[in-house]
Scaffold this active site. Structure first.
Site, PDB file in Angstrom:
ATOM      1  N   GLU A  43      68.776  20.597  29.361  1.00 50.85           N
ATOM      2  CA  GLU A  43      68.423  20.218  27.998  1.00 50.85           C
ATOM      3  C   GLU A  43      67.773  21.418  27.303  1.00 50.85           C
ATOM      4  O   GLU A  43      67.025  22.170  27.900  1.00 50.85           O
ATOM      5  CB  GLU A  43      67.437  19.051  28.031  1.00 50.85           C
ATOM      6  CG  GLU A  43      67.017  18.561  26.651  1.00 50.85           C
ATOM      7  CD  GLU A  43      66.005  17.432  26.693  1.00 50.85           C
ATOM      8  OE1 GLU A  43      65.960  16.646  25.742  1.00 50.85           O
ATOM      9  OE2 GLU A  43      65.248  17.332  27.686  1.00 50.85           O
ATOM     10  N   LYS A 114      71.627  12.794  21.989  1.00 53.65           N
ATOM     11  CA  LYS A 114      70.657  12.020  22.754  1.00 53.65           C
ATOM     12  C   LYS A 114      70.285  10.738  22.018  1.00 53.65           C
ATOM     13  O   LYS A 114      69.842  10.772  20.866  1.00 53.65           O
ATOM     14  CB  LYS A 114      69.417  12.885  22.990  1.00 53.65           C
ATOM     15  CG  LYS A 114      68.344  12.250  23.856  1.00 53.65           C
ATOM     16  CD  LYS A 114      67.202  13.257  24.053  1.00 53.65           C
ATOM     17  CE  LYS A 114      66.087  12.736  24.928  1.00 53.65           C
ATOM     18  NZ  LYS A 114      65.009  13.748  25.077  1.00 53.65           N
ATOM     19  N   CYS A 155      68.050  13.743  29.468  1.00 58.41           N
ATOM     20  CA  CYS A 155      66.629  13.607  29.748  1.00 58.41           C
ATOM     21  C   CYS A 155      66.113  12.162  29.707  1.00 58.41           C
ATOM     22  O   CYS A 155      66.384  11.383  30.622  1.00 58.41           O
ATOM     23  CB  CYS A 155      65.842  14.509  28.799  1.00 58.41           C
ATOM     24  SG  CYS A 155      64.136  14.846  29.331  1.00 58.41           S
TER      25      CYS A 155
END
Length: 280
Positions: A43, A114, A155
């Protein structure tokens, strides 16, 4: 091919996009030279910057981003599938945290923004409000790669099991959650979350990570990891930059799902609220 080598590029990204880009490209070349067919970066590969004004000054629209262009070129040069774990790109007056999956011919196979944003207050005093800067994605993305169908996430997404179940039900053999986990949350939960997502879905879990003390002041956990569909850790890093590599056998996906066929046993659930005893 059933057997292949995969690689996680562990980084300690700085506030200098050019330096981060050069490191990512060099690590992809190194992994490819060592036999990797799939290479994943963490990330925020291109830049870790907490200052919003500085972030906006340094990021670009996706079609103008030099890191995306450089990783497309190295994928083509090395003939490997490159999964750019994520980078910040401009989306109107906000920013998307975007993953980019690149084919061995340099073409972009998939992008994913995300979905779950990290808005938390940690016990050690750390406060994170990703929603103040980033706009969350709305769609899960299954990348059809030459290696296997890959479920793409980033994440904090790893804490939301339904996302990975949707990927597995759609045919994903590999699940991913490249990250910049904080050291505190990583020490507590990183490994168990990665193994749980693999076990629940009978899939490989491959997650490259940021590690160490960064130029913008944050400290990330590292421990890039490759987990097999039975929950065994095949390879794991520490906090230092470098490569974490493993050979995987995609046939293990079918074997794990055959031994514990939980995907086939999924049933819809109707939730009922029980009445208090006094009301019965």
């Amino acid at each position: 091919m059933s057997r292949l080598v995969v690689a996680c590029v562990q980084m300690r990204s700085s506030r200098d996009p050019a330096a981060n880009r050069a490191e990512a490209v060099a690590r992809v070349r190194e992994a490819a030279a060592a036999g990797a067919a799939y290479v994943q970066t963490p990330e925020m590969t291109a830049l870790l910057e907490r200052d919003k004004a500085a972030l906006f000054e340094k990021i670009r629209q996706p079609d103008e981003d030099e890191t995306i262009a450089a990783l497309r070129e190295v994928a083509r040069e090395a003939r490997v599938t490159v999964h750019l774990g994520s980078l910040a790109v401009r989306v109107g007056d906000k920013v998307a945290n975007r993953a980019v999956v690149i084919a061995p011919d340099g073409e972009i196979l998939a992008t994913y923004d995300k979905i779950h944003l990290f808005d938390v207050d940690l016990p050690n005093g750390e406060t994170w409000r990703e929603s103040a800067t980033y706009v969350g994605g709305e769609c899960a993305v299954l990348a059809a790669t030459p290696i296997a169908p890959i479920g793409v996430s980033i994440c904090y997404d790893v804490r939301f099991p339904y996302l990975y179940r949707a990927y597995a039900e759609a045919g994903a053999a590999i699940l991913t959650a490249p990250a910049a986990f904080t050291r505190q949350t990583g020490e507590a939960h990183w490994s168990v979350l990665q193994r749980a997502r693999a076990i629940e879905n009978g899939a490989f879990m491959i997650s490259a990570a940021q590690g160490g003390r960064h130029e913008d002041g944050r400290e990330t956990y590292g421990h890039s990891i490759v987990v097999d569909p039975w929950g065994r850790v095949l390879a794991e890093g520490d906090a230092e930059p470098g490569l974490v590599m493993a050979e995987i056998d995609l046939a293990e996906v079918g074997r794990a799902r055959g031994r514990i066929p939980s995907l086939a046993h999924t049933r819809p659930v109707r939730l009922e609220t029980a009445r208090p005893l006094a009301a019965q």
